[in-house]
Scaffold this active site. Structure first.
Site, PDB file in Angstrom:
ATOM      1  N   ASP A  66      -9.269   4.655  -2.563  1.00  0.00           N
ATOM      2  CA  ASP A  66      -9.279   6.056  -2.114  1.00  0.00           C
ATOM      3  C   ASP A  66      -9.824   7.007  -3.167  1.00  0.00           C
ATOM      4  O   ASP A  66     -10.609   7.913  -2.849  1.00  0.00           O
ATOM      5  CB  ASP A  66      -7.890   6.489  -1.637  1.00  0.00           C
ATOM      6  CG  ASP A  66      -6.783   6.275  -2.664  1.00  0.00           C
ATOM      7  OD1 ASP A  66      -7.044   5.741  -3.768  1.00  0.00           O
ATOM      8  OD2 ASP A  66      -5.629   6.622  -2.345  1.00  0.00           O
ATOM      9  N   MET A  72      -4.395   2.694  -3.127  1.00  0.00           N
ATOM     10  CA  MET A  72      -4.548   1.578  -4.059  1.00  0.00           C
ATOM     11  C   MET A  72      -3.222   0.865  -4.323  1.00  0.00           C
ATOM     12  O   MET A  72      -2.152   1.373  -4.020  1.00  0.00           O
ATOM     13  CB  MET A  72      -5.122   2.081  -5.393  1.00  0.00           C
ATOM     14  CG  MET A  72      -6.517   2.669  -5.282  1.00  0.00           C
ATOM     15  SD  MET A  72      -7.163   3.245  -6.873  1.00  0.00           S
ATOM     16  CE  MET A  72      -7.459   1.673  -7.712  1.00  0.00           C
ATOM     17  N   HIS A  73      -3.341  -0.321  -4.886  1.00  0.00           N
ATOM     18  CA  HIS A  73      -2.261  -1.066  -5.550  1.00  0.00           C
ATOM     19  C   HIS A  73      -1.253  -1.745  -4.628  1.00  0.00           C
ATOM     20  O   HIS A  73      -0.482  -2.591  -5.084  1.00  0.00           O
ATOM     21  CB  HIS A  73      -1.457  -0.167  -6.507  1.00  0.00           C
ATOM     22  CG  HIS A  73      -2.276   0.680  -7.420  1.00  0.00           C
ATOM     23  ND1 HIS A  73      -3.226   0.164  -8.270  1.00  0.00           N
ATOM     24  CD2 HIS A  73      -2.277   2.022  -7.628  1.00  0.00           C
ATOM     25  CE1 HIS A  73      -3.777   1.149  -8.959  1.00  0.00           C
ATOM     26  NE2 HIS A  73      -3.227   2.282  -8.581  1.00  0.00           N
TER      27      HIS A  73
END
Length: 507
Positions: free
Chosen positions: A239, A80-81
């Site tokens: 995820d 992520m991110h």
């Protein structure tokens, strides 16, 4: 009718094939490098992701003998991110700034000043943390204006993978929720946040359902991967959300603890539940019927990997010569130390921390070393320290009203019997083990199957996941860990001013 699930992780890409019942046909993994050009910075080259994706796909097709034309659908999960920036021609503008990068802490303060914490929670369900995407974008705009001027598209790592597979620019709710630019409750980009940060809405991709089709394998992707041109690709998910789906954790009353590079504690909640604070995250699940609360430890398995690489070169060499895994030898040494590691405590904040502290300044600490302590004590302290940090997240979720009878485990660290027992003792709760734990790639494969119609919903797919038993906490260990966890928490509080002062020494 096989389905292909991909997981774009921090250390590599995993490709997993399942059949229409959810049974695993085979898997393969290809690694890619991680770069830290400055202290606290973590980056990767998106081209390395694509190279490892192609390698993992070709490998799993070779191992299983599955013909590309038989694959009914594909979906991917991803870390992520990460801020993945493309120009108008689709070229990568700069290396991706990852989830564990800490450079944008000043931009987090700026976002809080501009928007305010109550309004942030109202608009996005979260507060700014350096790992999130939005502060990374502000950092690039401030420090790399020429690169920012070239930026035409902002993608997350999984979005980028889907773009390379299909040529489509799109995201989905569970991943987009980690940007701090997404309305978790309405499941759309927040126009108010984009306006407050003076970000062009045109930078952000369309948002599609997690099991919705994002596109089809392009001719070029077919040539690179060995897949069949035209194979449908579903959106997939973040995820942690895919790991939860792959573990059957999709409804309130279920809790998942994942011990990968980072560590998470995930609890599905209803769509109307708010964020309880304390740097707990509120994100969309891959199910349209639930969101989830999550606590995050930035260095979980990553802390043990650091310990392996730094303190155990002999075990690494011996394992390489024997064709075995150095972690097995490390766990054997750790098991020689008693519960509590005879007073040796490890703070696992190698790259800062998320929950509950939300600080980029914290760093790892061994506390209480004496001549009695061996490498085995240190290994056990690392395992216990990560577990204490995960226990803090679980305690926060419990205080927020999360009720559960067990905690399901997933991730590489959770495959260790020693670590399983430590988590049960620290949580003071039975932990449940899956007979075949395939992580986020399995959840992505289930989403591909849902999108292709093999399951009515991701919940139906999750109900098929079986558990192989539970590990109960031990009263004697619970008592020791209760006292040690208190020292662990107080140690962070005592060192917090020193962590901030230490930043000047890192320059």
């Amino acid at each position: 009718m096989p389905f292909l699930g991909l997981d774009l992780g921090t250390t590599g890409v995993r490709a997993l094939l399942i059949d229409a019942t959810g049974a695993v046909l085979g898997a393969a993994t290809a690694e890619h490098p991680l770069h830290s050009p400055e202290p606290g910075w973590m980056e990767q080259d998106p081209q390395d992701w694509w190279t490892s994706t192609c390698g993992a796909i070709r490998d799993v097709l070779s191992r299983t003998g599955v013909r590309p034309g038989d694959i009914a659908a594909i979906a991917a999960s991803g870390q992520m991110h990460g801020a993945t920036l493309l120009d108008a021609h689709g070229d990568v503008v700069r290396p991706c700034i990852l989830w564990n990068d800490q450079r944008s802490a000043p931009q987090c303060d700026e976002i809080t000043r501009l928007v305010g914490t109550p309004r942030l929670l109202e608009l996005t369900g979260n507060v700014p943390l350096a790992g999130f995407t939005a502060p990374k974008l502000l950092w690039v705009r401030e420090h790399e204006p020429e690169r920012w001027a070239r930026t035409a598209h902002v993608l997350l790592p999984r979005d980028y993978l889907n773009w390379r597979l299909t040529g489509a620019l799109a995201s989905e709710p569970s991943d987009a929720a980690g940007t701090l630019l997404f309305d978790v409750h309405a499941r759309r980009w927040s126009s108010d946040m984009l306006a407050a940060l003076e970000l062009d809405p045109g930078l952000m991709p369309a948002v599609l359902p997690s099991a919705g089709i994002v596109g089809r394998i392009s001719r070029r992707a077919a040539k690179d991967t060995g897949l069949l041109e035209g194979t449908p690709v579903m959106s997939g998910g973040a995820d942690n959300a895919c790991a939860a789906a792959g573990s059957g954790v999709l409804q309130p009353g279920q809790v998942l603890c994942s011990v990968g590079t980072s560590g998470t504690v995930v609890a599905p909640v209803g769509l109307t539940v708010g964020n309880p604070g304390h740097n707990v995250h509120l994100f969309c699940h891959v199910s349209p019927r639930t969101n989830y609360l999550m606590g995050v430890v930035l260095s979980a398995g990553g802390a043990l990997r650091w310990f392996r690489d730094t303190c155990c070169p002999d075990l690494v060499l011996a394992a390489r010569s024997a064709g075995t895994d150095a972690y097995t030898a490390i766990m054997t040494e750790a098991a020689t130390a008693p519960v509590g590691a005879e007073g040796l405590i490890f703070l696992p904040y190698l790259t800062g921390e998320r929950t509950p502290h939300g600080t980029a300044a914290a760093r790892g600490v061994f506390f209480g070393l004496s001549p009695r302590h061996t490498r085995g004590h240190m290994a056990r302290a690392v395992i216990e320290g990560v577990s204490f940090a995960l226990g803090q997240s679980l305690d926060l979720l419990r205080r927020a009203g999360v009720e559960h009878n067990t905690v399901r485990l997933t991730g590489g660290g959770a495959k260790s019997p020693l670590w399983q027992q430590v988590l049960a003792d620290v949580f003071n709760c039975p932990v449940a083990i899956q007979p075949a734990d395939e992580g986020p790639a399995y959840g992505a494969g289930l989403l591909a199957a849902v999108g292709a119609g093999s399951f009515v919903s991701i919940e139906e797919a999750g109900e098929r996941i079986q558990l192989s038993g539970e590990i109960a906490p031990r009263d004697s260990a619970v008592a020791i860990y209760g006292k040690t966890a208190e020292v662990f928490a107080n140690l962070y509080s005592a060192l917090e001013p020193m962590f901030n002062a230490r930043l000047a020494l890192e320059q």
